[in-house]
Design a protein around this motif. Structure first.
Motif, PDB file in Angstrom:
ATOM      1  N   GLN A  97       0.830  -1.206   0.000  1.00  0.00           N
ATOM      2  CA  GLN A  97       0.000   0.000   0.000  1.00  0.00           C
ATOM      3  C   GLN A  97       0.867   1.259   0.000  1.00  0.00           C
ATOM      4  O   GLN A  97       0.556   2.232  -0.686  1.00  0.00           O
ATOM      5  CB  GLN A  97      -0.942  -0.004   1.214  1.00  0.00           C
ATOM      6  N   PHE A  98       1.961   1.239   0.754  1.00  0.00           N
ATOM      7  CA  PHE A  98       2.884   2.365   0.792  1.00  0.00           C
ATOM      8  C   PHE A  98       3.462   2.608  -0.600  1.00  0.00           C
ATOM      9  O   PHE A  98       3.508   3.746  -1.083  1.00  0.00           O
ATOM     10  CB  PHE A  98       3.997   2.077   1.804  1.00  0.00           C
ATOM     11  N   CYS A  99       3.901   1.530  -1.265  1.00  0.00           N
ATOM     12  CA  CYS A  99       4.469   1.658  -2.618  1.00  0.00           C
ATOM     13  C   CYS A  99       3.426   2.174  -3.590  1.00  0.00           C
ATOM     14  O   CYS A  99       3.696   3.051  -4.418  1.00  0.00           O
ATOM     15  CB  CYS A  99       5.023   0.322  -3.102  1.00  0.00           C
ATOM     16  N   GLU A 103       3.558   5.551  -5.774  1.00  0.00           N
ATOM     17  CA  GLU A 103       3.440   5.519  -7.230  1.00  0.00           C
ATOM     18  C   GLU A 103       2.316   6.435  -7.701  1.00  0.00           C
ATOM     19  O   GLU A 103       2.468   7.152  -8.699  1.00  0.00           O
ATOM     20  CB  GLU A 103       3.202   4.090  -7.717  1.00  0.00           C
ATOM     21  N   LEU A 104       1.188   6.419  -6.992  1.00  0.00           N
ATOM     22  CA  LEU A 104       0.078   7.305  -7.350  1.00  0.00           C
ATOM     23  C   LEU A 104       0.473   8.772  -7.201  1.00  0.00           C
ATOM     24  O   LEU A 104       0.135   9.607  -8.047  1.00  0.00           O
ATOM     25  CB  LEU A 104      -1.151   7.006  -6.478  1.00  0.00           C
ATOM     26  N   GLN A 105       1.202   9.072  -6.126  1.00  0.00           N
ATOM     27  CA  GLN A 105       1.645  10.447  -5.915  1.00  0.00           C
ATOM     28  C   GLN A 105       2.596  10.874  -7.015  1.00  0.00           C
ATOM     29  O   GLN A 105       2.501  11.987  -7.536  1.00  0.00           O
ATOM     30  CB  GLN A 105       2.301  10.610  -4.541  1.00  0.00           C
ATOM     31  N   GLN A 110       3.547  13.951 -11.900  1.00  0.00           N
ATOM     32  CA  GLN A 110       3.914  13.991 -13.322  1.00  0.00           C
ATOM     33  C   GLN A 110       2.791  14.601 -14.155  1.00  0.00           C
ATOM     34  O   GLN A 110       3.048  15.413 -15.047  1.00  0.00           O
ATOM     35  CB  GLN A 110       4.233  12.578 -13.843  1.00  0.00           C
ATOM     36  N   GLU A 111       1.553  14.199 -13.857  1.00  0.00           N
ATOM     37  CA  GLU A 111       0.412  14.750 -14.593  1.00  0.00           C
ATOM     38  C   GLU A 111       0.296  16.257 -14.353  1.00  0.00           C
ATOM     39  O   GLU A 111       0.011  17.014 -15.289  1.00  0.00           O
ATOM     40  CB  GLU A 111      -0.870  14.032 -14.195  1.00  0.00           C
ATOM     41  N   LYS A 112       0.507  16.693 -13.130  1.00  0.00           N
ATOM     42  CA  LYS A 112       0.456  18.124 -12.820  1.00  0.00           C
ATOM     43  C   LYS A 112       1.544  18.861 -13.592  1.00  0.00           C
ATOM     44  O   LYS A 112       1.294  19.925 -14.173  1.00  0.00           O
ATOM     45  CB  LYS A 112       0.635  18.337 -11.317  1.00  0.00           C
TER      46      LYS A 112
END
Length: 150
Positions: A97-99, A103-105, A110-112
């Motif tokens: 879950q931490f990984c 990865e989502l962050q 990157q999207e931002k």
């Protein structure tokens, strides 16, 4: 199960600690040669509190270890083993879950960044379009003056 240090899958042998952590051979040998403290929780350990364990002992060994033990002691061992296993699975899940969260962050960041680049490029295109329109207007004006002069 996974090593509580490098998170690689544990296949054949691993180090276990009395405080409930497991480590691959590489991490265990590296960390326990530095100091006798658990790399997972910094609990002070003695040599007896660290065991090298065969994760898939032969059936003969398993039978021999349990032979002659009273059922309540076998059940106590089994209960502790199940508790240890459940704790490791929970630790694996928390790490996963931490990984995933990281990865989502990273993806969000990157999207931002890409969105900011798109806005910057759109602004640049708008400025260049305005400059191009201004130059075209000046060119048309100069063409008219040239026609008038001829």
């Amino acid at each position: 199960m996974k090593c509580n240090q490098c998170w690689t899958n544990l296949d054949t042998h691993c180090y276990t600690t009395i405080c409930g952590h497991v480590f691959c051979i590489e991490c265990g040998e590296r960390e326990f040669s530095r100091k006798l403290a658990c790399p997972g929780c910094d609990f002070n350990l003695s040599n007896e509190a660290i065991q090298l364990v065969n994760m898939h002992p032969p059936i003969e060994y398993r039978k021999m270890v349990l032979c002659g033990l009273p059922p309540d002691l076998v059940m106590e061992c089994a209960t502790e083993a199940m508790r240890f296993y459940a704790n490791q699975k929970d630790t694996d899940l928390q790490y996963t879950q931490f990984c995933h969260k990281n990865e989502l962050q990273a993806k969000t960041d990157q999207e931002k960044h890409r969105s900011e680049q798109v806005v910057e490029l759109q602004n640049t295109v708008n400025i260049l379009t305005q400059e191009s329109n201004t130059l075209r207007a000046e060119q048309e004006s100069l063409k008219r003056e040239l026609v008038e002069l001829n």
